[in-house]
Write a protein that holds these residues in place. Structure first.
Motif, PDB file in Angstrom:
ATOM      1  N   VAL A 272      56.482  66.136  72.404  1.00  0.00           N
ATOM      2  CA  VAL A 272      56.267  67.460  73.000  1.00  0.00           C
ATOM      3  C   VAL A 272      57.552  67.879  73.715  1.00  0.00           C
ATOM      4  O   VAL A 272      58.427  67.044  74.026  1.00  0.00           O
ATOM      5  CB  VAL A 272      55.087  67.453  73.999  1.00  0.00           C
ATOM      6  N   SER A 273      57.677  69.158  73.992  1.00  0.00           N
ATOM      7  CA  SER A 273      58.839  69.685  74.698  1.00  0.00           C
ATOM      8  C   SER A 273      58.769  69.329  76.181  1.00  0.00           C
ATOM      9  O   SER A 273      57.741  68.846  76.682  1.00  0.00           O
ATOM     10  CB  SER A 273      58.916  71.202  74.528  1.00  0.00           C
ATOM     11  N   ASN A 274      59.872  69.563  76.862  1.00  0.00           N
ATOM     12  CA  ASN A 274      59.907  69.266  78.302  1.00  0.00           C
ATOM     13  C   ASN A 274      58.912  70.125  79.070  1.00  0.00           C
ATOM     14  O   ASN A 274      58.260  69.665  80.010  1.00  0.00           O
ATOM     15  CB  ASN A 274      61.315  69.489  78.841  1.00  0.00           C
ATOM     16  N   PHE A 275      58.772  71.396  78.671  1.00  0.00           N
ATOM     17  CA  PHE A 275      57.804  72.283  79.318  1.00  0.00           C
ATOM     18  C   PHE A 275      56.382  71.775  79.103  1.00  0.00           C
ATOM     19  O   PHE A 275      55.567  71.735  80.029  1.00  0.00           O
ATOM     20  CB  PHE A 275      57.966  73.697  78.774  1.00  0.00           C
ATOM     21  N   SER A 276      56.059  71.387  77.874  1.00  0.00           N
ATOM     22  CA  SER A 276      54.706  70.897  77.579  1.00  0.00           C
ATOM     23  C   SER A 276      54.427  69.590  78.301  1.00  0.00           C
ATOM     24  O   SER A 276      53.299  69.348  78.746  1.00  0.00           O
ATOM     25  CB  SER A 276      54.543  70.718  76.072  1.00  0.00           C
ATOM     26  N   LYS A 277      55.444  68.755  78.430  1.00  0.00           N
ATOM     27  CA  LYS A 277      55.256  67.481  79.138  1.00  0.00           C
ATOM     28  C   LYS A 277      54.908  67.735  80.596  1.00  0.00           C
ATOM     29  O   LYS A 277      53.991  67.092  81.150  1.00  0.00           O
ATOM     30  CB  LYS A 277      56.537  66.655  79.021  1.00  0.00           C
ATOM     31  N   ARG A 278      55.624  68.646  81.244  1.00  0.00           N
ATOM     32  CA  ARG A 278      55.310  68.959  82.641  1.00  0.00           C
ATOM     33  C   ARG A 278      53.923  69.580  82.763  1.00  0.00           C
ATOM     34  O   ARG A 278      53.191  69.300  83.726  1.00  0.00           O
ATOM     35  CB  ARG A 278      56.364  69.911  83.206  1.00  0.00           C
ATOM     36  N   LEU A 279      53.549  70.430  81.813  1.00  0.00           N
ATOM     37  CA  LEU A 279      52.229  71.066  81.859  1.00  0.00           C
ATOM     38  C   LEU A 279      51.121  70.026  81.724  1.00  0.00           C
ATOM     39  O   LEU A 279      50.144  70.024  82.495  1.00  0.00           O
ATOM     40  CB  LEU A 279      52.136  72.111  80.750  1.00  0.00           C
ATOM     41  N   LEU A 280      51.249  69.124  80.738  1.00  0.00           N
ATOM     42  CA  LEU A 280      50.207  68.129  80.502  1.00  0.00           C
ATOM     43  C   LEU A 280      50.132  67.124  81.651  1.00  0.00           C
ATOM     44  O   LEU A 280      49.035  66.661  81.996  1.00  0.00           O
ATOM     45  CB  LEU A 280      50.472  67.416  79.182  1.00  0.00           C
ATOM     46  N   ASP A 281      51.262  66.796  82.246  1.00  0.00           N
ATOM     47  CA  ASP A 281      51.230  65.893  83.399  1.00  0.00           C
ATOM     48  C   ASP A 281      50.554  66.535  84.606  1.00  0.00           C
ATOM     49  O   ASP A 281      49.894  65.849  85.390  1.00  0.00           O
ATOM     50  CB  ASP A 281      52.648  65.473  83.769  1.00  0.00           C
ATOM     51  N   SER A 282      50.705  67.851  84.747  1.00  0.00           N
ATOM     52  CA  SER A 282      50.097  68.536  85.893  1.00  0.00           C
ATOM     53  C   SER A 282      48.581  68.641  85.784  1.00  0.00           C
ATOM     54  O   SER A 282      47.886  68.725  86.789  1.00  0.00           O
ATOM     55  CB  SER A 282      50.706  69.934  86.049  1.00  0.00           C
ATOM     56  N   ILE A 283      48.041  68.643  84.558  1.00  0.00           N
ATOM     57  CA  ILE A 283      46.586  68.753  84.381  1.00  0.00           C
ATOM     58  C   ILE A 283      45.966  67.419  84.004  1.00  0.00           C
ATOM     59  O   ILE A 283      44.776  67.376  83.651  1.00  0.00           O
ATOM     60  CB  ILE A 283      46.255  69.802  83.291  1.00  0.00           C
ATOM     61  N   TRP A 284      46.726  66.349  84.075  1.00  0.00           N
ATOM     62  CA  TRP A 284      46.227  65.050  83.612  1.00  0.00           C
ATOM     63  C   TRP A 284      45.013  64.593  84.426  1.00  0.00           C
ATOM     64  O   TRP A 284      44.065  64.040  83.871  1.00  0.00           O
ATOM     65  CB  TRP A 284      47.346  64.015  83.709  1.00  0.00           C
ATOM     66  N   HIS A 285      45.011  64.833  85.717  1.00  0.00           N
ATOM     67  CA  HIS A 285      43.914  64.376  86.577  1.00  0.00           C
ATOM     68  C   HIS A 285      42.925  65.493  86.919  1.00  0.00           C
ATOM     69  O   HIS A 285      41.988  65.243  87.682  1.00  0.00           O
ATOM     70  CB  HIS A 285      44.483  63.814  87.888  1.00  0.00           C
ATOM     71  N   GLN A 286      43.099  66.678  86.381  1.00  0.00           N
ATOM     72  CA  GLN A 286      42.231  67.791  86.746  1.00  0.00           C
ATOM     73  C   GLN A 286      41.019  67.863  85.809  1.00  0.00           C
ATOM     74  O   GLN A 286      41.188  67.874  84.586  1.00  0.00           O
ATOM     75  CB  GLN A 286      43.004  69.109  86.689  1.00  0.00           C
ATOM     76  N   PRO A 287      39.803  67.937  86.363  1.00  0.00           N
ATOM     77  CA  PRO A 287      38.597  68.027  85.510  1.00  0.00           C
ATOM     78  C   PRO A 287      38.377  69.454  85.008  1.00  0.00           C
ATOM     79  O   PRO A 287      37.640  70.247  85.602  1.00  0.00           O
ATOM     80  CB  PRO A 287      37.483  67.583  86.449  1.00  0.00           C
ATOM     81  N   ILE A 288      39.008  69.815  83.922  1.00  0.00           N
ATOM     82  CA  ILE A 288      38.939  71.180  83.403  1.00  0.00           C
ATOM     83  C   ILE A 288      38.316  71.248  82.017  1.00  0.00           C
ATOM     84  O   ILE A 288      38.232  72.337  81.435  1.00  0.00           O
ATOM     85  CB  ILE A 288      40.343  71.806  83.363  1.00  0.00           C
ATOM     86  N   PHE A 289      37.836  70.119  81.497  1.00  0.00           N
ATOM     87  CA  PHE A 289      37.292  70.098  80.134  1.00  0.00           C
ATOM     88  C   PHE A 289      35.788  69.862  80.207  1.00  0.00           C
ATOM     89  O   PHE A 289      35.339  68.753  80.506  1.00  0.00           O
ATOM     90  CB  PHE A 289      37.962  69.004  79.299  1.00  0.00           C
ATOM     91  N   ASN A 290      35.024  70.912  79.958  1.00  0.00           N
ATOM     92  CA  ASN A 290      33.571  70.822  79.879  1.00  0.00           C
ATOM     93  C   ASN A 290      33.204  70.619  78.413  1.00  0.00           C
ATOM     94  O   ASN A 290      33.288  71.537  77.602  1.00  0.00           O
ATOM     95  CB  ASN A 290      32.920  72.088  80.434  1.00  0.00           C
ATOM     96  N   LEU A 291      32.799  69.414  78.072  1.00  0.00           N
ATOM     97  CA  LEU A 291      32.551  69.070  76.676  1.00  0.00           C
ATOM     98  C   LEU A 291      31.352  69.810  76.100  1.00  0.00           C
ATOM     99  O   LEU A 291      31.192  69.854  74.875  1.00  0.00           O
ATOM    100  CB  LEU A 291      32.337  67.555  76.548  1.00  0.00           C
ATOM    101  N   LEU A 292      30.542  70.392  76.943  1.00  0.00           N
ATOM    102  CA  LEU A 292      29.420  71.169  76.430  1.00  0.00           C
ATOM    103  C   LEU A 292      29.890  72.473  75.806  1.00  0.00           C
ATOM    104  O   LEU A 292      29.193  73.055  74.968  1.00  0.00           O
ATOM    105  CB  LEU A 292      28.429  71.454  77.564  1.00  0.00           C
TER     106      LEU A 292
END
Length: 451
Positions: A272-292
């Motif tokens: 991934v790009s540097n921008f995408s890496k920073r984005l994914l690291d910032s949301i790594w611990h955030q509960p934002i995925f509702n599987l329903l």
């Protein structure tokens, strides 16, 4: 390019400060006949009015060194400027980037007090600096025209204005502004825009490199650098954004892709790009995925995830019961071993939680918490008194909503019954509630009919 030139100018002016000694007394005195004295006076006056202190370090925040552009000689403006300031056309002025009101207060001209500017801690974006410079230059040009419109007071006190010169300068400044707007590639332009912070839930289909780079108008998706067709093969692909980046914006960082996890249960790490890496690291611990909503079919593909869902549902109901018990303080401390969203919400996960589910680390931990909670409910009289009795079979065994394997709740009254006994159309509690409501509705009519 503008920032680089300005930094070079700032470095040169700071080096001159080390080699030459500036005398405050000479700078604050009257204007001399020599050009050097006028430069000292001009520089010190600008430094006093701007309110910014220049340090020996080349990284002073909020300041940039700009070169004063040559002023077109006019019979009214430039003559007076030469007589009052005697400024050389190659002088340098230190200007605060955010202080637009002081941008035109040069050469000791009359001005108003400037407002202080508060900079944010992350004021390091090249895009923000470019916008600041654009507004600063525009302010300088427009202020120069307005300054000419006001004119100067001559010896007799009359105002001298050259209308033809003012009109010519105004048209030229407007043309320059329009030219900068057309040539500047900032956000929301037609050919390129920097990547935005967004969560992508779709897997990008594989396409040919040439077609994708052409769709990007032969610009780097990260910095907007133009790419010649012969260097297309050197670009690097970002699996998260689905675009190509130059080697400055893509350092071959690896990360899991949320879309591949939610769609394919694929936890492999992709470039991934540097921008995408920073984005994914910032949301790594955030509960934002509702599987329903974003991954409902994932429960059927991943058996370990479906097992975690069952335990999570049990902990969700038993947690509500324990929070009403005053003897469950020690048991509630066991819930602190996992993030709160796993026991307070249903179907809500973070990327870290999904990775732990894949590795088999989350299910055993949730089982241990559930085991301790069940032991407390079984031995606590206060919790037992908040249970339910199945009104269909009239069994004396107390049942609870967290017993999802054997019990079922009525969707209307939320009462709990055995799964094999429950009949939705014949819920006893719903029948009592309906009868009580009808009785209350009939009471006013009976009272009004009585004398």
């Amino acid at each position: 390019m503008i920032i680089s030139v300005m930094e070079n100018m700032k470095c040169s002016i700071l080096s001159q400060q080390h080699t030459e000694t500036w005398s405050p007394g000479d700078a604050s005195g009257s204007l001399g006949n020599e050009q050097a004295d006028s430069e000292v006076t001009f520089y010190s006056h600008i430094k006093q009015e701007s309110g910014s202190s220049t340090s020996s370090d080349s990284g002073s925040e909020g300041c940039a060194v700009l070169q004063v552009s040559p002023v077109v000689e006019t019979p009214t403006h430039c003559d007076v400027m030469k007589e009052d300031c005697k400024c050389d056309l190659d002088e340098f002025v230190i200007v605060e980037l955010g202080d637009f009101s002081n941008a035109t207060e040069t050469c000791g001209c009359s001005c108003s007090s400037s407002k202080s500017v508060i900079y944010e801690p992350n004021f390091n974006s090249a895009e923000l600096i470019a916008k600041e410079l654009y507004h600063l230059f525009k302010k300088c040009w427009m202020s120069e025209v307005n300054y000419q419109l006001t004119g100067f007071l001559n010896a007799a006190g009359s105002i001298v204005v050259n209308e033809e010169c003012v009109q010519k300068d105004f048209e030229s400044s407007t043309d320059v502004v329009q030219e900068i707007k057309l040539k500047s590639r900032i956000r929301e332009t037609g050919d390129w825009a920097p990547p935005r912070f967004q969560i992508i839930f779709n897997v990008h289909p594989p396409l040919k490199r040439d077609l994708m780079v052409a769709a990007q108008n032969f610009f780097c998706a990260g910095c907007g650098t133009p790419i010649e067709p012969k260097f297309v093969k050197r670009l690097r692909y970002c699996e998260y954004l689905g675009k190509y980046f130059c080697d400055c914006c893509h350092s071959y960082a690896e990360s899991c892709i949320p879309a591949r996890i939610l769609r394919l249960w694929d936890f492999r790490r992709y470039y991934v790009s540097n921008f995408s890496k920073r984005l994914l690291d910032s949301i790594w611990h955030q509960p934002i995925f509702n599987l329903l909503h974003v991954g409902h079919g994932l429960y059927t593909k991943a058996k370990e995830l479906d097992r975690v869902r069952e335990i999570q549902e049990q902990l969700f109901h038993i947690g509500k019961l324990l929070k009403t018990c005053r003897f469950a303080e020690s048991t509630l401390k066991e819930f602190e071993q996992v993030p709160g969203h796993l026991t307070d919400e249903l179907h809500l996960f973070s990327l870290e939680d999904l990775v732990r589910v894949k590795k088999g680390l989350l299910a055993p931990l949730l089982k241990d918490i559930l085991k301790v909670s069940l032991a407390h409910v079984a031995s606590c009289e206060l919790c037992q008194g908040k249970g339910f009795i199945c009104e269909f079979c009239r069994s004396t065994a107390v049942i609870f909503p967290f017993q999802t394997a054997t019990c079922r709740r009525c969707s209307a009254c939320r009462a709990c019954f055995h799964k094999q006994c429950f009949r939705p159309s014949e819920c006893p509690r719903c029948a009592r509630i309906t009868a009580r409501r009808r009785l209350l509705e009939s009471l006013p009519s009976v009272t009004t009919s009585c004398p």
